[in-house]
Write a protein that holds these residues in place. Structure first.
Motif, PDB file in Angstrom:
ATOM      1  N   THR A 120      33.389 -10.591 -57.351  1.00  0.00           N
ATOM      2  CA  THR A 120      34.389 -11.019 -58.321  1.00  0.00           C
ATOM      3  C   THR A 120      35.550 -10.045 -58.197  1.00  0.00           C
ATOM      4  N   ILE A 121      36.754 -10.570 -58.202  1.00  0.00           N
ATOM      5  CA  ILE A 121      37.952  -9.736 -58.129  1.00  0.00           C
ATOM      6  C   ILE A 121      38.680  -9.865 -59.459  1.00  0.00           C
ATOM      7  N   ILE A 122      38.967  -8.725 -60.068  1.00  0.00           N
ATOM      8  CA  ILE A 122      39.717  -8.684 -61.319  1.00  0.00           C
ATOM      9  C   ILE A 122      40.954  -7.835 -61.066  1.00  0.00           C
ATOM     10  N   GLU A 123      42.107  -8.351 -61.449  1.00  0.00           N
ATOM     11  CA  GLU A 123      43.359  -7.653 -61.172  1.00  0.00           C
ATOM     12  C   GLU A 123      44.213  -7.587 -62.436  1.00  0.00           C
ATOM     13  N   PHE A 124      44.690  -6.398 -62.755  1.00  0.00           N
ATOM     14  CA  PHE A 124      45.671  -6.179 -63.820  1.00  0.00           C
ATOM     15  C   PHE A 124      46.980  -5.802 -63.153  1.00  0.00           C
ATOM     16  N   GLN A 125      48.072  -6.455 -63.535  1.00  0.00           N
ATOM     17  CA  GLN A 125      49.360  -6.225 -62.886  1.00  0.00           C
ATOM     18  C   GLN A 125      50.424  -5.803 -63.883  1.00  0.00           C
ATOM     19  N   PHE A 126      51.288  -4.931 -63.419  1.00  0.00           N
ATOM     20  CA  PHE A 126      52.542  -4.610 -64.105  1.00  0.00           C
ATOM     21  C   PHE A 126      53.636  -4.862 -63.088  1.00  0.00           C
ATOM     22  N   LEU A 127      54.503  -5.845 -63.345  1.00  0.00           N
ATOM     23  CA  LEU A 127      55.499  -6.264 -62.372  1.00  0.00           C
ATOM     24  C   LEU A 127      56.898  -6.259 -62.970  1.00  0.00           C
ATOM     25  N   MET A 128      57.862  -6.057 -62.109  1.00  0.00           N
ATOM     26  CA  MET A 128      59.266  -6.276 -62.440  1.00  0.00           C
ATOM     27  C   MET A 128      59.714  -7.472 -61.610  1.00  0.00           C
ATOM     28  N   ASP A 129      60.188  -8.501 -62.277  1.00  0.00           N
ATOM     29  CA  ASP A 129      60.672  -9.714 -61.605  1.00  0.00           C
ATOM     30  C   ASP A 129      62.191  -9.696 -61.571  1.00  0.00           C
ATOM     31  N   TYR A 130      62.750 -10.025 -60.415  1.00  0.00           N
ATOM     32  CA  TYR A 130      64.199 -10.165 -60.271  1.00  0.00           C
ATOM     33  C   TYR A 130      64.503 -11.620 -59.940  1.00  0.00           C
ATOM     34  N   THR A 131      65.334 -12.267 -60.737  1.00  0.00           N
ATOM     35  CA  THR A 131      65.662 -13.676 -60.551  1.00  0.00           C
ATOM     36  C   THR A 131      66.777 -13.824 -59.523  1.00  0.00           C
ATOM     37  N   LEU A 132      66.473 -14.563 -58.456  1.00  0.00           N
ATOM     38  CA  LEU A 132      67.463 -14.844 -57.425  1.00  0.00           C
ATOM     39  C   LEU A 132      68.232 -16.128 -57.723  1.00  0.00           C
ATOM     40  N   PHE A 133      67.524 -17.119 -58.292  1.00  0.00           N
ATOM     41  CA  PHE A 133      68.105 -18.436 -58.520  1.00  0.00           C
ATOM     42  C   PHE A 133      67.551 -18.972 -59.828  1.00  0.00           C
ATOM     43  N   ASP A 134      68.424 -19.434 -60.712  1.00  0.00           N
ATOM     44  CA  ASP A 134      68.008 -19.941 -62.014  1.00  0.00           C
ATOM     45  C   ASP A 134      68.735 -21.263 -62.264  1.00  0.00           C
ATOM     46  N   LEU A 135      67.972 -22.361 -62.345  1.00  0.00           N
ATOM     47  CA  LEU A 135      68.546 -23.692 -62.526  1.00  0.00           C
ATOM     48  C   LEU A 135      68.116 -24.235 -63.879  1.00  0.00           C
ATOM     49  N   GLU A 136      69.082 -24.470 -64.744  1.00  0.00           N
ATOM     50  CA  GLU A 136      68.804 -25.079 -66.042  1.00  0.00           C
ATOM     51  C   GLU A 136      68.728 -26.588 -65.867  1.00  0.00           C
ATOM     52  N   MET A 137      67.710 -27.195 -66.479  1.00  0.00           N
ATOM     53  CA  MET A 137      67.517 -28.639 -66.379  1.00  0.00           C
ATOM     54  C   MET A 137      67.647 -29.261 -67.764  1.00  0.00           C
ATOM     55  N   ASP A 138      67.609 -30.593 -67.818  1.00  0.00           N
ATOM     56  CA  ASP A 138      67.642 -31.291 -69.109  1.00  0.00           C
ATOM     57  C   ASP A 138      66.432 -30.882 -69.928  1.00  0.00           C
ATOM     58  N   GLY A 139      66.598 -30.760 -71.200  1.00  0.00           N
ATOM     59  CA  GLY A 139      65.502 -30.401 -72.089  1.00  0.00           C
ATOM     60  C   GLY A 139      65.290 -28.904 -72.203  1.00  0.00           C
ATOM     61  N   GLY A 140      66.144 -28.119 -71.565  1.00  0.00           N
ATOM     62  CA  GLY A 140      66.063 -26.674 -71.706  1.00  0.00           C
ATOM     63  C   GLY A 140      65.107 -25.978 -70.758  1.00  0.00           C
ATOM     64  N   SER A 141      64.365 -26.715 -69.955  1.00  0.00           N
ATOM     65  CA  SER A 141      63.458 -26.047 -69.024  1.00  0.00           C
ATOM     66  C   SER A 141      64.259 -25.476 -67.864  1.00  0.00           C
ATOM     67  N   ALA A 142      63.683 -24.511 -67.174  1.00  0.00           N
ATOM     68  CA  ALA A 142      64.393 -23.858 -66.086  1.00  0.00           C
ATOM     69  C   ALA A 142      63.511 -23.776 -64.851  1.00  0.00           C
ATOM     70  N   LEU A 143      64.136 -23.884 -63.714  1.00  0.00           N
ATOM     71  CA  LEU A 143      63.482 -23.652 -62.441  1.00  0.00           C
ATOM     72  C   LEU A 143      64.006 -22.314 -61.948  1.00  0.00           C
ATOM     73  N   LYS A 144      63.099 -21.349 -61.828  1.00  0.00           N
ATOM     74  CA  LYS A 144      63.509 -20.015 -61.429  1.00  0.00           C
ATOM     75  C   LYS A 144      62.846 -19.645 -60.118  1.00  0.00           C
ATOM     76  N   MET A 145      63.584 -18.965 -59.272  1.00  0.00           N
ATOM     77  CA  MET A 145      63.027 -18.430 -58.050  1.00  0.00           C
ATOM     78  C   MET A 145      63.438 -16.965 -57.993  1.00  0.00           C
ATOM     79  N   GLY A 146      62.485 -16.116 -57.688  1.00  0.00           N
ATOM     80  CA  GLY A 146      62.789 -14.707 -57.654  1.00  0.00           C
ATOM     81  C   GLY A 146      61.792 -13.924 -56.830  1.00  0.00           C
ATOM     82  N   VAL A 147      61.930 -12.636 -56.878  1.00  0.00           N
ATOM     83  CA  VAL A 147      61.014 -11.725 -56.191  1.00  0.00           C
ATOM     84  C   VAL A 147      60.479 -10.742 -57.223  1.00  0.00           C
TER      85      VAL A 147
END
Length: 159
Positions: free
Chosen positions: A96-123
């Motif tokens: 069994t593999i158990i992983e705890f992560q602490f990450l910093m996400d940087y958004t490269l591309f952020d697309l707002e769609m109808d209804g307020g949802s977003a498509l985000k791509m980042g590293v």
């Protein structure tokens, strides 16, 4: 130690002025090693499911702080190999593999769609603590470890 942890989380909550978010993720883990060298790496049956949860805070428009928790399994055996020598060797393991992560996400591309949802791509990158403790059905694998060696089931990784 409790005070340091409390101060860290208080600072984290004050450093992120925007909303927080929760997420569920799913994926796979696969063993690519010397056990079960099949004709195709994915034909050996070593692909297992991984599921996880994440909690994040928006720091600003481009940066997020994310805490993640993932659980999965990893397994391999020689019975699905194409080489008769490996089949006869008969090594296997499961963990069994158990992983705890602490990450910093940087958004490269952020697309707002109808209804307020977003498509985000980042590293993202950060630090994770991984628990991995392989078990086997017999003592063949244990005899390969020398008496003066020890196995630490916890490790740090940079995802």
């Amino acid at each position: 130690m409790k005070n340091i942890t409390f101060i860290f989380f208080m600072f984290l909550a004050n450093a992120a002025f925007a909303q927080c978010f929760f997420g569920v993720n799913a994926g796979t883990s696969h063993y690519f090693g010397d056990l079960a060298k099949a004709t195709s790496p994915f034909s050996s049956g070593n692909t297992k499911a991984v599921v996880g949860l994440e909690y994040g805070k928006y720091v600003n428009q481009k940066w997020d702080i994310v805490f993640g928790f993932n659980v999965g399994s990893l397994a391999a055996d020689d019975l699905s190999a194409v080489d008769a020598g490996r089949i006869n060797r008969g090594y296997e393991f499961k963990s069994t593999i158990i992983e705890f992560q602490f990450l910093m996400d940087y958004t490269l591309f952020d697309l707002e769609m109808d209804g307020g949802s977003a498509l985000k791509m980042g590293v993202s990158s950060g630090l994770s603590m991984v628990y991995f403790d392989p078990r086997h059905a017999d003592d063949i694998m244990a005899s390969l470890v020398k008496d003066n060696e020890s196995y630490a089931p916890f490790g740090l990784a940079i995802p």
